[in-house]
Scaffold this active site. Structure first.
Site, short mmCIF file in Angstrom:
data_model
loop_
_atom_site.label_atom_id
_atom_site.label_comp_id
_atom_site.label_asym_id
_atom_site.label_seq_id
_atom_site.Cartn_x
_atom_site.Cartn_y
_atom_site.Cartn_z
N ASN A 27 37.52 32.49 45.70
CA ASN A 27 36.97 31.49 44.79
C ASN A 27 37.82 30.22 44.83
OD1 ASN A 27 36.06 30.00 42.60
ND2 ASN A 27 36.02 31.72 41.17
N HIS A 83 27.93 28.42 43.61
CA HIS A 83 29.38 28.55 43.45
C HIS A 83 29.81 29.92 43.98
CE1 HIS A 83 33.36 28.57 42.03
NE2 HIS A 83 33.16 29.46 41.08
N CYS A 92 35.01 25.55 37.58
CA CYS A 92 34.13 25.88 38.72
C CYS A 92 32.86 25.03 38.74
CB CYS A 92 33.80 27.36 38.70
SG CYS A 92 35.28 28.34 38.85
N1 ACO Z 1 42.53 46.19 42.09
C1 ACO Z 1 42.36 47.44 41.65
N2 ACO Z 1 41.99 47.72 40.39
C2 ACO Z 1 41.79 46.68 39.56
C3 ACO Z 1 41.96 45.36 39.97
C4 ACO Z 1 42.36 45.12 41.30
N3 ACO Z 1 42.54 43.89 41.78
N4 ACO Z 1 41.68 44.56 38.93
C5 ACO Z 1 41.35 45.34 37.91
N5 ACO Z 1 41.42 46.63 38.27
C6 ACO Z 1 41.13 47.81 37.48
C7 ACO Z 1 41.29 47.56 36.01
O1 ACO Z 1 42.61 47.78 35.58
C8 ACO Z 1 40.34 48.58 35.42
O2 ACO Z 1 40.95 49.83 35.43
P1 ACO Z 1 40.72 50.89 34.24
O3 ACO Z 1 39.25 51.16 34.25
O4 ACO Z 1 41.58 52.04 34.64
O5 ACO Z 1 41.17 50.19 32.99
C9 ACO Z 1 39.23 48.60 36.42
O6 ACO Z 1 39.77 48.13 37.66
C10 ACO Z 1 38.09 47.68 36.03
O7 ACO Z 1 37.11 47.98 36.87
P2 ACO Z 1 35.67 47.52 36.54
O8 ACO Z 1 35.40 47.54 35.08
O9 ACO Z 1 34.78 48.32 37.42
O10 ACO Z 1 35.70 46.02 37.00
P3 ACO Z 1 34.45 45.13 37.10
O11 ACO Z 1 33.33 45.85 37.73
O12 ACO Z 1 34.21 44.44 35.80
O13 ACO Z 1 34.91 44.05 38.15
C11 ACO Z 1 35.54 41.77 38.30
C12 ACO Z 1 35.92 43.16 37.81
C13 ACO Z 1 35.40 41.79 39.79
C14 ACO Z 1 36.64 40.81 37.92
C15 ACO Z 1 34.20 41.37 37.66
O14 ACO Z 1 34.22 41.58 36.28
C16 ACO Z 1 33.85 39.95 37.94
O15 ACO Z 1 33.64 39.56 39.05
N6 ACO Z 1 33.71 39.12 36.89
C17 ACO Z 1 33.43 37.73 37.05
C18 ACO Z 1 34.68 37.06 37.44
C19 ACO Z 1 34.44 35.70 37.92
O16 ACO Z 1 33.50 35.44 38.61
N7 ACO Z 1 35.35 34.82 37.56
C20 ACO Z 1 35.36 33.51 37.96
C21 ACO Z 1 34.07 32.81 37.60
S1 ACO Z 1 34.29 31.33 36.90
C22 ACO Z 1 35.33 30.53 37.85
O17 ACO Z 1 35.18 30.56 39.05
C23 ACO Z 1 36.49 29.84 37.16
#
Ligand code: ACO
Length: 332
Positions: free
Chosen positions: A289, A259, A114
């Site tokens: 993204n 980004h 990224c």
């Molecule tokens: N739909 C529904 N539920 C989901 C999904 C989905 N797509 N994905 C995960 N879940 C569930 C998980 O299984 C978990 O369930 P559990 O609690 O029963 O185990 C729960 O949702 C997790 O929820 P949260 O902990 O509230 O998730 P969080 O708030 O951490 O959000 C996210 C997740 C959006 C991925 C966040 O952590 C994030 O944005 N992180 C940064 C990711 C990022 O930016 N990556 C790319 C950057 S670098 C690049 O671009 C290469």
């Protein structure tokens, strides 16, 4: 002599995939995705379309904006994490797509995910400053969709990414006050496995096998919370570094191009830097993204909307797998 941007372009595939479409193929919901990421839809290619092909459409628009023919490009720098092939890189393929392969110009491939566009921009800027090449085409492009797990197992990552490309053409700046003022890059490989695609891998023979695919090792894996925490720390840090180096303050910046990984990340970064929301642009809601394609695609949108005037100051910043992160200051 410094470098300036001569033209920009972007391209996304036609096929729109909404959050509701994803609900049909995996256990997820529009509400979950919107609340946590700001993403409403993304674009997916029709399988068969490669990264270099997507980039070529963006490149033609950027060349037109720069009023240049493909033959006038001296060098290609191509940033992607989803290259057409394991090797060779997509840079040579882009030259071929543009019909200039026989000219034999150099084509570099940048693998910094990224932050890849900013790494590519610094390479191009340095070449132009040194007088090595005059006109450099910088591409950031990704075809993510064909490499994502489309089942519930992959939902935490798959909902985040989309396909698309952005291209920027750089050339010498006659005015020393205008152009790329500085680019600030970093990496920290301690966390390489926090966001990665493991296979194909040179550590195993063969590099990829059916058991590896079945175990999900050919799909991206991510520690989302860890990535989030590091992004909201590193992005403001590297913006402060850029501004301090140039003797500028956040209020001197007219346009913020971050980004587009997650709207929540960018909102937290903007709050920390106390930025006016109307100057922090976004396209994550419609594209997801685009990794290396995100910043150049957004820059192109903002340019084409006529928001940027000569003399305006643009700040770009990004964070991604590696970890890698960086920023750029550009006087338009
Ligand atoms: N739909 C529904 N539920 C989901 C999904 C989905 N797509 N994905 C995960 N879940 C569930 C998980 O299984 C978990 O369930 P559990 O609690 O029963 O185990 C729960 O949702 C997790 O929820 P949260 O902990 O509230 O998730 P969080 O708030 O951490 O959000 C996210 C997740 C959006 C991925 C966040 O952590 C994030 O944005 N992180 C940064 C990711 C990022 O930016 N990556 C790319 C950057 S670098 C690049 O671009 C290469």
């Amino acid at each position: 002599m410094g470098a300036r941007i001569l033209g920009t372009g972007h391209h996304v595939p036609e096929r729109v995939v909404t959050n509701h479409d994803l609900e049909q193929i995996m256990d997820t919901s529009d509400e979950w995705i919107r609340q946590r990421t700001g993403i409403e839809q993304r674009r997916w290619v029709v399988p068969g379309t490669g990264t270099a092909e997507l980039a070529s459409h963006a490149a033609r628009k950027a060349l037109e904006a720069a009023q240049l023919d493909p033959e006038e490009i001296d060098c290609i720098v191509f940033a992607t994490l989803s290259a057409d092939y394991f090797f060779p890189g997509s840079g040579v393929l882009l030259a071929r797509e543009l019909g200039i392969a026989e000219r034999g110009i150099p084509a570099f491939d940048i693998r910094n995910q990224c932050t890849g566009y900013l790494y590519a921009l610094q390479v191009a800027d340095a070449f132009i400053r040194q007088g090595i090449y005059r006109r450099v085409l910088v591409a950031g492009a990704e075809v993510h969709s064909t490499g994502l797990d489309h089942t519930t197992r992959g939902r935490d990552v798959t909902v985040l990414f989309g396909d698309g490309a952005g291209v920027t053409i750089l050339g010498p700046s006659e005015d020393p006050e205008r152009g790329i003022l500085g680019i600030y890059l970093h990496s920290d490989g301690r966390f390489a496995e926090k966001l990665m695609i493991e296979a194909p891998t040179s550590r195993e023979q063969p590099h990829i096998s059916q058991p590896m695919i079945e175990a999900g090792r050919a799909y991206p894996s991510m520690d989302g919370r860890f990535v989030f925490k590091n992004a909201v720390r590193r992005m403001p840090e590297v913006v402060h570094e850029a501004l301090a180096d140039q003797g500028l303050r956040p209020q001197d910046v007219d346009h913020w191009i971050f980004h587009q990984a997650n709207l929540r990340i960018n909102e937290m970064v903007a709050r920390q830097l106390e930025l006016p929301p109307e100057r922090c642009y976004r396209n994550i809601h419609k594209y997801g993204n685009l990794s290396a394609g995100a910043m150049p695609a957004l820059l192109d949108e903002v340019v084409r909307e006529g928001r940027i005037a000569p003399g305006d100051l643009i700040c770009m910043a990004g964070f991604g797998s590696g970890f890698t992160w960086g920023s750029a200051l550009i006087r338009w």
